[in-house]
Design an enzyme around this catalytic site. Structure first.
Site, mmCIF file in Angstrom:
data_model
loop_
_atom_site.group_PDB
_atom_site.id
_atom_site.type_symbol
_atom_site.label_atom_id
_atom_site.label_comp_id
_atom_site.label_asym_id
_atom_site.label_seq_id
_atom_site.Cartn_x
_atom_site.Cartn_y
_atom_site.Cartn_z
ATOM 1 N N GLU A 1 0.800 -1.211 -0.153
ATOM 2 C CA GLU A 1 -0.121 -0.007 0.118
ATOM 3 C C GLU A 1 0.894 1.162 -0.044
ATOM 4 O O GLU A 1 0.407 2.463 -0.523
ATOM 5 C CB GLU A 1 -1.128 0.057 1.209
ATOM 6 C CG GLU A 1 -2.090 -0.830 1.067
ATOM 7 C CD GLU A 1 -1.802 -2.341 1.438
ATOM 8 O OE1 GLU A 1 -2.750 -3.132 1.445
ATOM 9 O OE2 GLU A 1 -0.641 -2.575 1.981
ATOM 10 N N HIS B 1 2.970 -8.693 1.621
ATOM 11 C CA HIS B 1 1.502 -8.176 1.197
ATOM 12 C C HIS B 1 0.558 -9.138 0.853
ATOM 13 O O HIS B 1 0.853 -9.926 -0.223
ATOM 14 C CB HIS B 1 1.646 -7.102 0.087
ATOM 15 C CG HIS B 1 0.173 -6.548 -0.401
ATOM 16 N ND1 HIS B 1 -0.626 -5.426 0.259
ATOM 17 C CD2 HIS B 1 -0.349 -6.906 -1.426
ATOM 18 C CE1 HIS B 1 -1.510 -5.527 -0.355
ATOM 19 N NE2 HIS B 1 -1.640 -6.268 -1.300
ATOM 20 N N HIS C 1 2.338 1.508 5.440
ATOM 21 C CA HIS C 1 1.309 2.402 5.332
ATOM 22 C C HIS C 1 0.858 2.801 6.502
ATOM 23 O O HIS C 1 1.110 2.024 7.639
ATOM 24 C CB HIS C 1 0.048 1.778 4.582
ATOM 25 C CG HIS C 1 -0.457 0.522 5.047
ATOM 26 N ND1 HIS C 1 -1.182 0.372 6.315
ATOM 27 C CD2 HIS C 1 -0.047 -0.576 4.799
ATOM 28 C CE1 HIS C 1 -1.541 -0.899 6.542
ATOM 29 N NE2 HIS C 1 -0.633 -1.515 5.427
ATOM 30 N N HIS D 1 -4.914 1.080 7.298
ATOM 31 C CA HIS D 1 -5.748 -0.084 7.579
ATOM 32 C C HIS D 1 -4.925 -0.694 8.478
ATOM 33 O O HIS D 1 -3.545 -0.374 8.601
ATOM 34 C CB HIS D 1 -6.247 -0.992 6.775
ATOM 35 C CG HIS D 1 -5.152 -1.769 6.062
ATOM 36 N ND1 HIS D 1 -4.332 -1.168 4.823
ATOM 37 C CD2 HIS D 1 -4.910 -2.856 6.146
ATOM 38 C CE1 HIS D 1 -3.553 -2.038 4.419
ATOM 39 N NE2 HIS D 1 -3.377 -3.123 5.076
ATOM 40 N N GLU E 1 0.834 -1.602 11.627
ATOM 41 C CA GLU E 1 1.695 -2.818 11.241
ATOM 42 C C GLU E 1 3.295 -2.304 11.550
ATOM 43 O O GLU E 1 4.051 -2.956 11.805
ATOM 44 C CB GLU E 1 1.494 -3.034 9.737
ATOM 45 C CG GLU E 1 0.048 -3.654 9.575
ATOM 46 C CD GLU E 1 -0.350 -3.879 8.080
ATOM 47 O OE1 GLU E 1 0.459 -3.910 7.369
ATOM 48 O OE2 GLU E 1 -1.659 -3.859 7.882
#
Length: 280
Positions: A10, A60, A104, A116, A135
């Site tokens: 992302e 990812h 991200h 997110h 994350e």
């Protein structure tokens, strides 16, 4: 000097559309090329700084996104599902530094491009020992568990802010500036990747400035789900407890269990969310 790269998608140069992150969707193949180019920029910077080896982990989604045929031949790649440590797979105490590429901002961060935490639709918030956790924090804590410092975070401007707040004087590269969740002001790839390469070399050149990000055990992972059905389903995992109608918690002294648990969470939540499980 062994260097570990965890590469998400992302936060990759040029990407703003969720379809660019998913196989079979419009723009995905080009997205994989851009993701690989960002990873290569970090690999080049690492070797320019004197790295003896670089391990790249595709972090990812399906973890089958990075193009091995386009990857810098001096690096090696971990690819494919079933990795117990997910975004941190392959990371251990033998590495001198960890770099996060294409990351991200956590869920809910204003102007965070594609923000997110772990799952875009199923998870509202994640907490580590009671504090909001994205994350970046999650994987940095795993690196710290192994005694490895995070020296570089690349992605959008918002994740750079998040990383510096968390890790201090970490090297960051903003390849895009968020306008909204799905729109951003972008740097051209040639510019962004040059900055990634330079920042990686610069970070590893001052390795003694960094210390591992250490979270004190025991570790409690809290997840606020978007569905009571998902919370009920994941609470069936031994050790996972309900802490509210949509909230679950898990406590351990071994951070590798936290990373492994997220893999199970993703599998179960994905099944429940699409209505194909008993809690659909």
């Amino acid at each position: 000097m062994k260097v570990y790269l965890s590469v998400d998608m992302e936060g990759v140069t040029g990407l703003t559309d969720p379809e660019e992150m998913h196989a079979g969707k419009r723009g995905y193949e080009r997205g994989c090329e851009l993701m690989t180019a960002d990873a290569n920029a970090a690999v080049e910077g690492a070797f320019a700084a004197g790295a003896s080896g670089v391990l790249v982990n595709d972090a990812h989604g399906s973890t089958k996104n990075l193009r091995i045929d386009l990857l810098d031949p001096r690096a090696s790649l971990i690819r494919g599902p079933g990795k117990a440590q997910r975004m941190a797979h392959g990371l251990d105490g033998s590495f001198q530094a960890a770099c996060f590429v294409g990351y991200h901002a956590r869920a809910g961060v204003p102007h965070g491009v594609l923000n997110h935490t772990w799952m875009g639709k199923e998870i509202q918030n994640v907490y580590l020992n009671g504090e909001l956790c994205g994350e970046t924090r999650l994987v940095a804590a795993c690196a710290g568990f192994h005694g490895v410092p995070v020296v570089l975070v690349t992605g959008d401007e918002a994740v750079g802010d998040e990383a510096r707040e968390l890790l201090g004087d970490v090297e960051t590269v903003a390849v895009k500036k968020g306008i909204d969740k799905f729109s951003a002001e972008l740097l051209p790839p040639v510019v962004a990747q040059a900055r990634i390469r330079e920042a990686t070399e610069r970070a590893l050149g001052r390795l003694t400035d960094f210390t591992p990000y250490v979270v004190e055990a025991p570790y409690t992972l809290g997840v606020e789900w978007n569905s009571t059905a998902i919370a009920a389903a994941v609470s069936l995992i031994p050790g996972v407890k309900t802490a509210g109608a949509r909230h679950t918690e898990f406590t351990t002294d071994d951070f590798t269990q936290i990373m492994a648990l997220f893999g199970l969470f993703a599998s179960i939540a994905g099944q429940v969310a699409c209505g194909s499980g008993p809690y659909g």
